[in-house]
Design a protein around this motif. Structure first.
Motif, PDB file in Angstrom:
ATOM      1  N   PRO A  49     -16.025 -67.843   5.356  1.00 11.06           N
ATOM      2  CA  PRO A  49     -14.908 -68.569   5.798  1.00 11.06           C
ATOM      3  C   PRO A  49     -15.196 -69.675   6.562  1.00 11.06           C
ATOM      4  CG  PRO A  49     -14.430 -66.214   6.079  1.00 11.06           C
ATOM      5  CD  PRO A  49     -15.905 -66.425   5.364  1.00 11.06           C
ATOM      6  N   TRP A  88     -12.847 -66.330  -2.412  1.00 11.45           N
ATOM      7  CA  TRP A  88     -12.406 -65.843  -0.943  1.00 11.45           C
ATOM      8  C   TRP A  88     -13.632 -64.913  -0.472  1.00 11.45           C
ATOM      9  CZ3 TRP A  88      -6.357 -64.673  -1.939  1.00 11.45           C
ATOM     10  CH2 TRP A  88      -5.799 -65.863  -1.801  1.00 11.45           C
ATOM     11  N   PHE A  91      -5.965 -69.115   5.856  1.00 11.49           N
ATOM     12  CA  PHE A  91      -7.128 -69.331   5.065  1.00 11.49           C
ATOM     13  C   PHE A  91      -6.563 -69.704   3.461  1.00 11.49           C
ATOM     14  CE2 PHE A  91     -10.649 -67.708   2.164  1.00 11.49           C
ATOM     15  CZ  PHE A  91     -11.840 -68.444   2.998  1.00 11.49           C
ATOM     16  N   GLU A 111      -9.346 -67.167  13.795  1.00 11.61           N
ATOM     17  CA  GLU A 111     -10.614 -66.427  13.536  1.00 11.61           C
ATOM     18  C   GLU A 111     -11.136 -66.195  14.965  1.00 11.61           C
ATOM     19  OE1 GLU A 111     -14.692 -65.963  12.328  1.00 11.61           O
ATOM     20  OE2 GLU A 111     -13.867 -67.499  13.408  1.00 11.61           O
TER      21      GLU A 111
END
Ligand SMILES: [Fe+2]
Ligand SMILES: [Fe+2]
Length: 262
Positions: free
Chosen positions: A17, A50, A86, A126
């Motif tokens: 991420p 991902w 995301f 996040e």
């Protein structure tokens, strides 16, 4: 000089991420500063990468999100928002990389700016998740968000109709109440994050709508009518009121679009 398509493809295929956030922001900056070659020879992946540990579930198997009152509820809420942001990074990147050569520089610039916003939204959430003692990937996420992109990969008008003008516009409808609920629970910083997201999303919907209207004009189609047809064909969910009419209107999405389809 690396090409636009190569840089976008690399960011789409970055699964970690924070690395995806960095790659996206770096590529948006490189574009603004003239550091990418206008070349789309490299194709976009069918699916972005991902995080490996992220468990994807069909939407109907997702645990209920709750209202965010307990710590567990708060983590579930922010985790689901993290996943939406995301995925939104990749939706914007794919829009620019897949349709950019045909749609031109203003289009690419707009959607790379959207991607950078989404990367910022994800980073804010996040950080919030970490402050709550969790992290992105700790909970399952629903797998529906890429479907809309995959089903419209051959048609920019369909992609614009479904992604900015349905999915992101839906965010305009639900975010104010979510912000108010978070504030009522005493989380002022969380409410500020949601307000910032809401403000940015109005611009995202506006950019999508504007390019959709231009594309319809080039195809000789009436935007409101063509939109209804595309949404019927490509969007499986229902358009659910209540609509945030003022935010939608600020984004150029008048009631003429969605009246009669809900
Ligand atoms: Fe966002
Ligand atoms: Fe967005």
């Amino acid at each position: 000089m690396i090409s636009i398509a190569e840089a976008i493809r690399a960011a789409l295929l970055t699964g970690e991420p924070r690395a995806k956030v960095m790659a996206t922001r770096a590529l948006a900056r490189a574009w603004r500063c003239g550091g990418l070659a206008w070349d789309f020879a490299v194709g976009m992946p069918e699916r972005p990468t991902w995080p490996a540990e992220l468990e994807l579930l069909p939407p109907n198997r997702m645990p209920r999100r709750g209202k965010g009152g307990s710590l567990r509820g708060a983590i579930a809420l922010w985790h689901s928002l993290a996943h939406i942001e995301f995925a939104a990074i990749d939706l914007a990147l794919d829009m620019a990389g897949r349709f950019g050569s045909r749609m031109g520089r203003a289009f690419v610039g707009d959607f790379l700016a959207v991607a950078a916003d989404e990367a910022m939204h994800f980073a804010l959430i996040e950080r919030k998740l970490r402050a709550l003692g969790s992290r992105y990937g700790a909970l399952p996420a629903h797998d529906g968000l890429w479907e809309a992109a995959f089903g419209t990969r051959h048609d920019v008008a369909a992609r614009l109709a479904v992604v900015p003008m349905v999915l992101e516009a839906r965010g305009l409808d639900v975010t104010p109440a979510m912000r108010d609920r978070v504030l009522a629970l005493g989380d002022r910083q969380g409410a500020r994050i949601l307000q910032r997201i809401l403000d940015d999303e109005i611009r995202h919907v506006a950019a999508g709508t504007q390019h959709f209207v231009t594309e319809c004009d080039c195809q000789g189609k009436v935007p409101e009518i063509h939109w209804k047809m595309l949404v019927k064909r490509h969007f499986r969910g229902a358009l659910k009121p209540p609509f945030n009419d003022s935010a939608r209107l600020a984004a150029g999405l008048s009631r003429d679009f969605y009246a009669g389809v809900a």
